[in-house]
Design an enzyme around this catalytic site. Structure first.
Site, mmCIF file in Angstrom:
data_model
loop_
_atom_site.group_PDB
_atom_site.id
_atom_site.type_symbol
_atom_site.label_atom_id
_atom_site.label_comp_id
_atom_site.label_asym_id
_atom_site.label_seq_id
_atom_site.Cartn_x
_atom_site.Cartn_y
_atom_site.Cartn_z
ATOM 1 N N GLY A 152 0.827 -1.217 0.000
ATOM 2 C CA GLY A 152 0.000 0.000 0.000
ATOM 3 C C GLY A 152 0.853 1.255 0.000
ATOM 4 O O GLY A 152 0.581 2.210 0.727
ATOM 5 N N GLY A 186 -1.326 7.664 1.187
ATOM 6 C CA GLY A 186 -1.425 7.787 2.641
ATOM 7 C C GLY A 186 -0.199 7.350 3.425
ATOM 8 O O GLY A 186 0.932 7.787 3.170
ATOM 9 N N ASP A 239 -2.309 -7.226 -6.335
ATOM 10 C CA ASP A 239 -3.437 -7.107 -5.407
ATOM 11 C C ASP A 239 -3.189 -8.101 -4.260
ATOM 12 O O ASP A 239 -3.077 -9.311 -4.501
ATOM 13 C CB ASP A 239 -4.711 -7.467 -6.196
ATOM 14 C CG ASP A 239 -5.974 -7.315 -5.374
ATOM 15 O OD1 ASP A 239 -5.908 -7.441 -4.133
ATOM 16 O OD2 ASP A 239 -7.036 -7.104 -5.985
ATOM 17 N N VAL A 240 -3.120 -7.604 -3.036
ATOM 18 C CA VAL A 240 -2.792 -8.506 -1.909
ATOM 19 C C VAL A 240 -3.879 -9.543 -1.628
ATOM 20 O O VAL A 240 -3.641 -10.498 -0.887
ATOM 21 C CB VAL A 240 -2.485 -7.750 -0.581
ATOM 22 C CG1 VAL A 240 -1.219 -6.943 -0.668
ATOM 23 C CG2 VAL A 240 -3.656 -6.911 -0.111
ATOM 24 N N TYR A 293 -15.058 -3.808 9.840
ATOM 25 C CA TYR A 293 -13.711 -3.210 9.799
ATOM 26 C C TYR A 293 -13.012 -3.430 11.147
ATOM 27 O O TYR A 293 -11.853 -3.853 11.201
ATOM 28 C CB TYR A 293 -13.790 -1.719 9.468
ATOM 29 C CG TYR A 293 -12.428 -1.046 9.466
ATOM 30 C CD1 TYR A 293 -11.479 -1.368 8.503
ATOM 31 C CD2 TYR A 293 -12.079 -0.104 10.446
ATOM 32 C CE1 TYR A 293 -10.208 -0.772 8.507
ATOM 33 C CE2 TYR A 293 -10.824 0.496 10.455
ATOM 34 C CZ TYR A 293 -9.899 0.160 9.483
ATOM 35 O OH TYR A 293 -8.644 0.743 9.494
ATOM 36 N N LYS A 305 -9.469 -5.547 12.099
ATOM 37 C CA LYS A 305 -8.296 -4.987 12.785
ATOM 38 C C LYS A 305 -8.056 -5.676 14.133
ATOM 39 O O LYS A 305 -6.906 -5.786 14.575
ATOM 40 C CB LYS A 305 -8.434 -3.464 12.920
ATOM 41 C CG LYS A 305 -8.341 -2.734 11.576
ATOM 42 C CD LYS A 305 -6.986 -2.952 10.886
ATOM 43 C CE LYS A 305 -6.823 -2.141 9.607
ATOM 44 N NZ LYS A 305 -5.487 -2.294 8.989
ATOM 45 N N GLY A 331 -5.299 6.106 15.381
ATOM 46 C CA GLY A 331 -6.666 6.641 15.290
ATOM 47 C C GLY A 331 -6.815 7.331 13.942
ATOM 48 O O GLY A 331 -6.197 6.910 12.966
ATOM 49 N N VAL A 351 -6.435 9.181 10.726
ATOM 50 C CA VAL A 351 -5.328 9.703 9.916
ATOM 51 C C VAL A 351 -5.908 10.255 8.618
ATOM 52 O O VAL A 351 -6.661 9.551 7.933
ATOM 53 C CB VAL A 351 -4.312 8.587 9.561
ATOM 54 C CG1 VAL A 351 -3.140 9.168 8.772
ATOM 55 C CG2 VAL A 351 -3.821 7.851 10.803
#
Ligand code: NDP
Ligand code: 8X3
Length: 256
Positions: A9, A13, A60-61, A153, A157, A184, A186
């Site tokens: 990625g 970002g 693509d992972v 989501y 995580k 948190g 970003v």
């Protein structure tokens, strides 16, 4: 000799900011993502700015065979990866569990959990062989607490946290370090992706606060991977000053 870091990625970002900071700090980089044009632009920038050595892998992972063949295609000396940063990830949609879209769930689970596993399964054996290496798994505040409309989501995580803890113990005899970093809010393309291109809604997420920026996370990653050999940062939670929990964010009333 320069150290080699692989960043998933890297096209946006946190991954892009980390690529810049590690290049500035002398790392050779394996940069990955699905958007090849961005990878090529990033390589040009890093090479012009820092004379960084980069190797690009566009895949693509979520596709295990693509992960395997891409990593297998690395020249032998590039397989001596010192740092694997499992950063590729996303949230898609916000909805209650009883109402969520199955396709959104699949994308989050396939990317955030299975993608991380596929990467790890290929790279960690190379680290074990060399009895050296460091895996940084990017978790989230959502890996520490769950919030409504984000259940899946948050579940992915939480899984990153659980898998990382097991890896940490499994890899003790090999001297391979494992750490999780849980940010948190970003300000990246995260919310644009979560809201499926509704950029106005994405902007509102950061209204009235100074959120974390990708560069803040990059600095923290650099800190984690540059500790002395006997020190491992196991698990680190980082939030903007204005955020106290997933749902407690103090917004400046004048700028809302
Ligand atoms: P961005 O959307 O800016 O970046 C996400 C990166 O993940 C992109 O480079 C994208 O590359 C890559 N990616 C997504 N899906 C895939 C895939 N299937 N295969 C390969 N690469 C993929 O978001 P962030 O930088 O914020 O997110 C990075 C990580 O940080 C994620 O794991 C996210 O969950 C986590 N995080 C983010 C927070 C935030 O508030 N922003 C807070 C806490 C954690 P491409 O599209 O080119 O494939
Ligand atoms: C992203 C942070 O709080 O939007 O992982 O889930 S949050």
């Amino acid at each position: 000799m320069s150290k080699i870091a692989l960043i998933t990625g890297a096209t946006s970002g946190i991954g892009a900011a980390t690529s810049h900071l590690l290049a500035a700090n002398g790392y050779d980089l394996i940069l990955t993502g699905r958007r090849n044009k961005r990878l090529v632009e990033l390589e040009h920038e890093l090479s012009a700015k820092y004379k960084a050595k980069c190797l690009l892998l566009c895949f693509d992972v979520t596709k295990p065979e693509k992960v395997q063949t891409s990593l297998d295609s690395l020249p032998g000396n590039w397989k001596a990866i010192d740092v694997l940063i499992n950063n590729a990830g996303l949230a898609v949609g916000m909805d209650t569990v009883d109402n969520g879209e199955i396709d959104d769930w699949e994308r989050m689970i396939d990317t955030n959990i299975k993608g991380l596993l596929y990467m790890t399964r290929t790279v960690v054996p190379w680290m074990k062989e060399r009895k050296s290496g460091h895996v940084i798994n990017i978790s989230s505040l959502a890996g520490k607490e769950s919030y409504p409309m984000g259940g899946v989501y948050c579940g992915t995580k939480h899984a990153v946290q659980a898998i990382s803890h097991a890896m940490r113990i499994e890899l003790l005899p090999y001297g391979v370090k494992v750490g999780t970093l849980a940010p948190g809010m970003v300000n990246s393309e995260f919310s644009n992706v979560r809201f499926k291109g509704d950029d106005e809604r994405a902007l509102k997420v950061y209204k009235g606060i100074t959120p974390l920026y990708p560069a803040d996370i990059a600095e923290t990653i650099l800190f984690m991977i540059t500790r002395p050999a006997h020190v491992n940062i196991d698990d680190l939670l980082i939030m903007a000053t204005a955020q106290g929990s997933a749902r407690d964010v103090f917004r400046n009333p004048e700028s809302i």
